[in-house]
Design an enzyme around this catalytic site. Structure first.
Site, PDB file in Angstrom:
ATOM      1  N   GLY A 137      -5.585   5.594  -9.506  1.00 10.62           N
ATOM      2  CA  GLY A 137      -4.147   5.615  -9.220  1.00 10.62           C
ATOM      3  C   GLY A 137      -3.720   6.943  -8.657  1.00 10.62           C
ATOM      4  O   GLY A 137      -4.551   7.802  -8.337  1.00 10.62           O
ATOM      5  N   GLY A 138      -2.416   7.118  -8.543  1.00  8.28           N
ATOM      6  CA  GLY A 138      -1.881   8.330  -7.946  1.00  8.28           C
ATOM      7  C   GLY A 138      -2.104   9.565  -8.793  1.00  8.28           C
ATOM      8  O   GLY A 138      -2.134  10.681  -8.275  1.00  8.28           O
ATOM      9  N   LYS A 192      -8.674   8.264 -18.683  1.00 11.33           N
ATOM     10  CA  LYS A 192      -8.057   8.620 -17.408  1.00 11.33           C
ATOM     11  C   LYS A 192      -8.248  10.110 -17.158  1.00 11.33           C
ATOM     12  O   LYS A 192      -7.809  10.955 -17.944  1.00 11.33           O
ATOM     13  CB  LYS A 192      -6.561   8.277 -17.402  1.00 11.33           C
ATOM     14  CG  LYS A 192      -5.889   8.612 -16.071  1.00 11.33           C
ATOM     15  CD  LYS A 192      -4.455   8.130 -16.005  1.00 11.33           C
ATOM     16  CE  LYS A 192      -3.532   9.003 -16.803  1.00 11.33           C
ATOM     17  NZ  LYS A 192      -2.106   8.688 -16.568  1.00 11.33           N
ATOM     18  N   ASP A 202       6.609   3.516 -12.639  1.00  8.35           N
ATOM     19  CA  ASP A 202       5.503   3.010 -11.798  1.00  8.35           C
ATOM     20  C   ASP A 202       4.990   1.692 -12.356  1.00  8.35           C
ATOM     21  O   ASP A 202       3.778   1.461 -12.430  1.00  8.35           O
ATOM     22  CB  ASP A 202       4.377   4.031 -11.684  1.00  8.35           C
ATOM     23  CG  ASP A 202       3.442   3.753 -10.504  1.00  8.35           C
ATOM     24  OD1 ASP A 202       3.854   3.017  -9.578  1.00  8.35           O
ATOM     25  OD2 ASP A 202       2.308   4.268 -10.508  1.00  8.35           O
ATOM     26  N   VAL A 239      -9.676   6.137 -13.669  1.00  9.90           N
ATOM     27  CA  VAL A 239      -9.870   5.610 -15.022  1.00  9.90           C
ATOM     28  C   VAL A 239     -11.314   5.144 -15.173  1.00  9.90           C
ATOM     29  O   VAL A 239     -11.862   4.455 -14.298  1.00  9.90           O
ATOM     30  CB  VAL A 239      -8.903   4.445 -15.306  1.00  9.90           C
ATOM     31  CG1 VAL A 239      -9.078   3.963 -16.753  1.00  9.90           C
ATOM     32  CG2 VAL A 239      -7.460   4.869 -15.066  1.00  9.90           C
ATOM     33  N   GLY A 250      -4.722   9.830 -11.275  1.00  5.89           N
ATOM     34  CA  GLY A 250      -6.099  10.039 -11.692  1.00  5.89           C
ATOM     35  C   GLY A 250      -6.947   8.786 -11.628  1.00  5.89           C
ATOM     36  O   GLY A 250      -6.466   7.700 -11.280  1.00  5.89           O
TER      37      GLY A 250
END
Length: 468
Positions: A180-181, A199, A306, A185, A183
């Site tokens: 994701g934006g 994460k 988000d 996972v 980090g």
């Protein structure tokens, strides 16, 4: 104005900088001019970030949309420059009309960005633009991280980086389960055999080392069946060589990780893209669960910021769990909205008032929920090809009536379920109203889902225009 060529992100940034300079010396309509400047700075920062993150922005199909947008920015610059000329008697008398014109051009900028291909082409990208002070200024130097001597709460552990490297085979690609934006996972197995999700935050330019603690403060006390349970975190700080003001200096660099429950059924994105079929009854249960979790967050004054299928995990009983609080915000007591100087989230799921004006409230999550709900309904449930994500709202508005319900596979839904699908479509459409004041609260959404509140009349959405 002739020296500003149209059709590129770089030129749009130049116009935005000229607007910023002009606004500093306006003589009339100061509020409207500053509103224009804030909106244009956010649009400019957003396009610059998209330009950095994807080749799509360099595609030929983007040229017309960028040129169209640049025209509106040039018009905004002309109006702001007129507002500098206080001694022009005729223009000064027309200050009220000028305010209306400034409002119209701001709406035009927003509309053109919405109707362009930008959100369509980069719908899966999470945007992170921090500290928008101007259209082109560098981000501030990051502050040093806080002390590692944090108090550990029951059930929330501080792990060492070596423990988490061992659990993930040194964060190997084979163990990566999402990105994701904020980090990546990874699936990990701790020394006691517990399977977890870890994460690992991205090291990004201008990164605020205090931000992970802000995330901990947001989610550590959350306890709800539809919210992912945090298990711990890791912080390790090392000294690195960095350049500051043309000189080499020592700087602290932190490695941050969050540890949480592992959900073997993955995310709701798998349901929406059709890689795994889930029947309507189960989907409706998930929709209710997401609404319950989001309502709980809002009761705690937390705005997720988000919410999207990627950030909704599914447990072994197919219950949804809202996860990833990396850009979440906690509102002050009694405050419904605030203004944010950054942009963070995923374009298609961002509420328009946040994307273009920085306005943060619980209604931002309601907008994201509406898009998620509509996508959950459509994913692999309809006979024809699912609509493009940018056309989803208009398609749902047209398809919600009984005549169009034949689009759904009859073997998957009975008549009563079709009526339930129609109601959910209408709830989703209410949630994605452009005007946040017309959107329901999550308490209203739950009441409508449970049949204890009547649905208000729908307003037809602004039609999607394909610029290709």
């Amino acid at each position: 104005m002739a020296d500003i060529a149209l059709g590129s992100v770089g030129k749009i940034v130049q116009i935005a900088l000229k607007i910023k300079e002009a606004v500093e010396t306006v003589k009339q309509n100061e509020k409207e001019c500053h509103d224009i400047q804030r909106c244009v700075a956010r649009v400019s920062a957003l396009l610059r970030k998209l330009d950095e993150m994807t080749e799509t922005m360099k595609d030929e199909v983007m040229r017309d949309a960028l040129e169209d947008l640049a025209e509106s920015l040039e018009r905004a610059l002309e109006l702001v420059m007129e507002c500098q000329r206080k001694h022009n008697f005729r223009r000064f008398l027309g200050a009220g009309n000028m305010a209306k014109e400034l409002g119209r051009v701001q709406d035009d900028i927003v509309r053109k960005l919405q109707l362009g291909n930008f959100a369509t082409s980069v719908q899966t990208i999470t945007i992170m633009v921090t500290n928008i002070q101007s259209a082109g200024g560098p981000p501030p130097r990051p502050p040093p991280p806080r002390s590692q001597g944090e108090v550990i709460i029951d059930g929330f552990t501080k792990f060492s980086l070596s423990e988490l490297k061992a659990a993930t085979e040194n964060f190997s690609d084979g163990n990566k389960i999402g990105s994701g934006g904020t980090g990546d996972v990874y699936k990990g197995v701790l020394q006691d055999g517990q399977v977890v999700a870890i994460k690992k935050l991205h090291p990004i330019r201008g990164f605020d080392h205090c931000r992970p603690y802000d995330e901990i403060n947001v989610f550590v006390d959350l306890k709800h069946k539809n919210i992912i349970r945090p298990l711990g975190y890791c912080l390790e700080v090392t000294m690195v060589l960095a350049i500051y003001n043309g000189k080499y200096v020592g700087a602290q660099q932190g490695e941050f990780c969050f540890v949480q429950e592992y959900m073997e059924n993955g995310s709701m994105e798998n349901i929406m893209n059709g890689s795994r079929f889930i029947g309507w009854s189960c989907r409706f249960k998930m929709i209710q669960g997401i609404a319950q979790g989001l309502h709980y967050l809002h009761e705690q004054r937390v705005v997720h910021m988000d919410l999207k299928p990627q950030n909704i995990l599914v447990d072994s009983d197919m219950n949804p769990r809202i996860s990833d609080f990396g850009v979440a915000k906690k509102l002050d007591l009694g405050v419904e909205k605030t203004f944010d100087s950054s942009i963070a989230g995923t374009m298609h799921y961002m509420a328009p008032e946040y994307m273009y004006k920085g306005c943060v409230s619980t209604k931002c999550d309601v907008y994201s929920f509406g898009n998620t709900l509509l996508g959950t309904i459509i994913g692999s449930m309809i006979i024809s090809t699912p609509p493009n994500i940018s056309e989803l709202i208009q398609w749902a508005f047209e398809a919600r009536d009984d005549v169009r319900m034949e689009l759904f596979k009859p073997s998957l839904c009975c008549k009563s379920q079709l009526m339930q699908i129609k109601k959910c479509m209408e709830i989703g459409l209410l949630c994605v109203e452009e005007d946040k004041e017309r959107r329901p609260t999550m308490a209203d959404v739950l009441a409508m889902l449970n049949g204890v509140k009547e649905l208000p009349a729908l307003k037809e959405p602004y039609p999607y225009i394909n610029t290709e």
